[in-house]
Design a protein around this motif. Structure first.
Motif, short mmCIF file in Angstrom:
data_model
loop_
_atom_site.label_atom_id
_atom_site.label_comp_id
_atom_site.label_asym_id
_atom_site.label_seq_id
_atom_site.Cartn_x
_atom_site.Cartn_y
_atom_site.Cartn_z
N GLU A 16 10.83 -4.29 63.98
CA GLU A 16 9.15 -3.78 63.88
C GLU A 16 8.59 -4.99 63.25
O GLU A 16 7.31 -5.10 63.15
CB GLU A 16 9.27 -2.40 62.87
N GLY A 17 9.24 -5.89 62.81
CA GLY A 17 8.50 -7.01 61.75
C GLY A 17 8.34 -8.22 62.43
O GLY A 17 8.03 -9.20 61.69
N VAL A 18 8.47 -8.51 63.93
CA VAL A 18 8.31 -9.61 64.53
C VAL A 18 6.86 -9.94 64.48
O VAL A 18 6.07 -9.32 64.86
CB VAL A 18 8.81 -9.60 65.99
N SER A 19 6.63 -10.99 63.93
CA SER A 19 5.08 -11.36 63.95
C SER A 19 4.92 -12.95 64.42
O SER A 19 3.77 -13.28 64.40
CB SER A 19 4.64 -11.29 62.49
N GLU A 20 5.94 -13.52 64.73
CA GLU A 20 5.44 -14.98 65.08
C GLU A 20 6.87 -15.39 66.05
O GLU A 20 8.07 -14.98 65.87
CB GLU A 20 5.65 -15.82 63.95
N CYS A 21 6.60 -16.42 66.90
CA CYS A 21 7.57 -16.82 67.47
C CYS A 21 8.93 -17.33 66.51
O CYS A 21 8.49 -18.18 65.76
CB CYS A 21 7.23 -18.25 68.63
N ALA A 22 9.92 -17.20 67.24
CA ALA A 22 11.14 -17.58 66.49
C ALA A 22 11.71 -19.16 66.57
O ALA A 22 12.25 -19.87 65.97
CB ALA A 22 12.57 -16.98 67.00
N HIS A 23 10.85 -19.66 67.78
CA HIS A 23 10.93 -21.19 67.97
C HIS A 23 10.04 -21.87 67.40
O HIS A 23 10.49 -22.85 66.79
CB HIS A 23 11.13 -21.23 69.55
N CYS A 24 8.86 -21.74 67.40
CA CYS A 24 7.63 -22.48 67.16
C CYS A 24 6.69 -21.85 66.10
O CYS A 24 5.87 -22.42 65.70
CB CYS A 24 6.90 -23.25 68.20
N CYS A 25 6.83 -20.54 65.55
CA CYS A 25 6.37 -19.84 64.74
C CYS A 25 4.95 -19.69 65.18
O CYS A 25 4.17 -19.28 64.39
CB CYS A 25 6.30 -20.53 63.42
N SER A 26 4.68 -19.48 66.44
CA SER A 26 3.29 -19.44 66.86
C SER A 26 3.06 -17.87 66.80
O SER A 26 3.98 -16.90 66.98
CB SER A 26 3.14 -19.90 68.13
N HIS A 27 2.11 -17.41 66.72
CA HIS A 27 1.72 -16.15 66.77
C HIS A 27 1.11 -15.59 68.12
O HIS A 27 0.84 -14.35 68.33
CB HIS A 27 0.65 -15.77 65.58
N GLU A 28 1.05 -16.46 69.04
CA GLU A 28 0.72 -16.26 70.34
C GLU A 28 1.71 -15.84 71.30
O GLU A 28 2.36 -16.76 71.86
CB GLU A 28 -0.16 -17.46 70.84
N PHE A 29 2.14 -14.64 71.25
CA PHE A 29 3.30 -14.21 72.28
C PHE A 29 2.92 -12.72 72.58
O PHE A 29 2.32 -12.21 72.04
CB PHE A 29 4.30 -14.12 71.53
N THR A 30 3.49 -12.48 73.87
CA THR A 30 3.52 -11.11 74.43
C THR A 30 4.75 -10.32 74.67
O THR A 30 5.71 -11.21 74.60
CB THR A 30 2.84 -11.37 75.81
N LYS A 31 4.56 -9.34 74.70
CA LYS A 31 5.89 -8.27 75.18
C LYS A 31 6.44 -9.05 76.46
O LYS A 31 5.70 -8.91 77.30
CB LYS A 31 5.57 -6.97 75.10
N GLN A 39 16.45 -3.89 73.41
CA GLN A 39 15.77 -4.56 72.12
C GLN A 39 14.27 -5.07 72.84
O GLN A 39 14.33 -5.55 73.93
CB GLN A 39 16.28 -5.66 71.50
N GLN A 40 13.23 -4.88 72.05
CA GLN A 40 12.32 -5.42 72.69
C GLN A 40 12.19 -6.95 72.59
O GLN A 40 12.65 -7.68 71.89
CB GLN A 40 10.99 -5.09 71.45
N ARG A 41 11.71 -7.41 73.71
CA ARG A 41 11.85 -8.90 73.92
C ARG A 41 10.44 -9.62 74.13
O ARG A 41 9.43 -8.88 74.56
CB ARG A 41 12.53 -9.30 75.27
N TYR A 42 10.18 -10.99 73.82
CA TYR A 42 8.83 -11.46 73.76
C TYR A 42 8.89 -12.71 74.37
O TYR A 42 9.87 -13.34 74.59
CB TYR A 42 8.46 -11.74 72.09
N LYS A 43 7.60 -13.10 74.84
CA LYS A 43 7.47 -14.55 75.29
C LYS A 43 6.43 -15.26 74.46
O LYS A 43 5.33 -14.75 74.62
CB LYS A 43 7.34 -14.39 76.89
N CYS A 44 6.87 -16.48 74.16
CA CYS A 44 5.87 -16.98 73.49
C CYS A 44 4.83 -17.80 74.43
O CYS A 44 5.24 -18.53 75.55
CB CYS A 44 6.56 -18.22 72.54
N LYS A 45 3.31 -17.75 74.06
CA LYS A 45 2.61 -18.56 74.81
C LYS A 45 2.42 -19.86 74.79
O LYS A 45 2.01 -20.85 75.35
CB LYS A 45 1.08 -17.95 74.61
N THR A 46 2.82 -20.22 73.46
CA THR A 46 2.82 -21.80 73.15
C THR A 46 3.75 -22.49 73.69
O THR A 46 3.66 -23.60 74.19
CB THR A 46 2.73 -21.86 71.59
N CYS A 47 5.19 -22.04 73.54
CA CYS A 47 6.24 -22.98 73.87
C CYS A 47 6.99 -22.21 75.09
O CYS A 47 8.01 -22.81 75.67
CB CYS A 47 7.36 -22.88 72.89
N SER A 48 6.50 -20.96 75.42
CA SER A 48 7.07 -20.59 76.80
C SER A 48 8.51 -19.99 76.84
O SER A 48 8.91 -19.92 77.62
CB SER A 48 6.72 -21.44 78.02
#
Ligand SMILES: [Zn+2]
Length: 67
Positions: A16-31, A39-48
């Motif tokens: 529940e606490g994912v708030s940033e990309c695990a790779h580049c710490c960007s907050h721009e990501f989508t489910k 488990q919920q998976r996310y894709k970062c908009k910054t580093c793809s």
């Protein structure tokens, strides 16, 4: 030692606490769907790159940048 039950609770909190990309710490990501374990998976908009709430924990074993 940490019991399996305690680990499970820790993971649940992370879920529940994912708030940033695990790779580049960007907050721009989508489910981005879920993993095979549901488990919920996310894709970062910054580093793809994709990640989930466990990507940046010691459990992932992806720390290769040390040393
Ligand atoms: Zn990123």
């Amino acid at each position: 030692m940490i019991s399996a039950n305690q680990v499970g609770k820790a993971i649940a909190v992370h879920e529940e606490g994912v708030s940033e990309c695990a790779h580049c710490c960007s907050h721009e990501f989508t489910k981005y769907g879920t993993t095979v374990r549901g488990q919920q998976r996310y894709k970062c908009k910054t580093c793809s790159r994709t990640f989930n709430s466990l990507t940046c924990t010691p459990l992932s074993g992806m720390k290769k940048q040390d040393k």
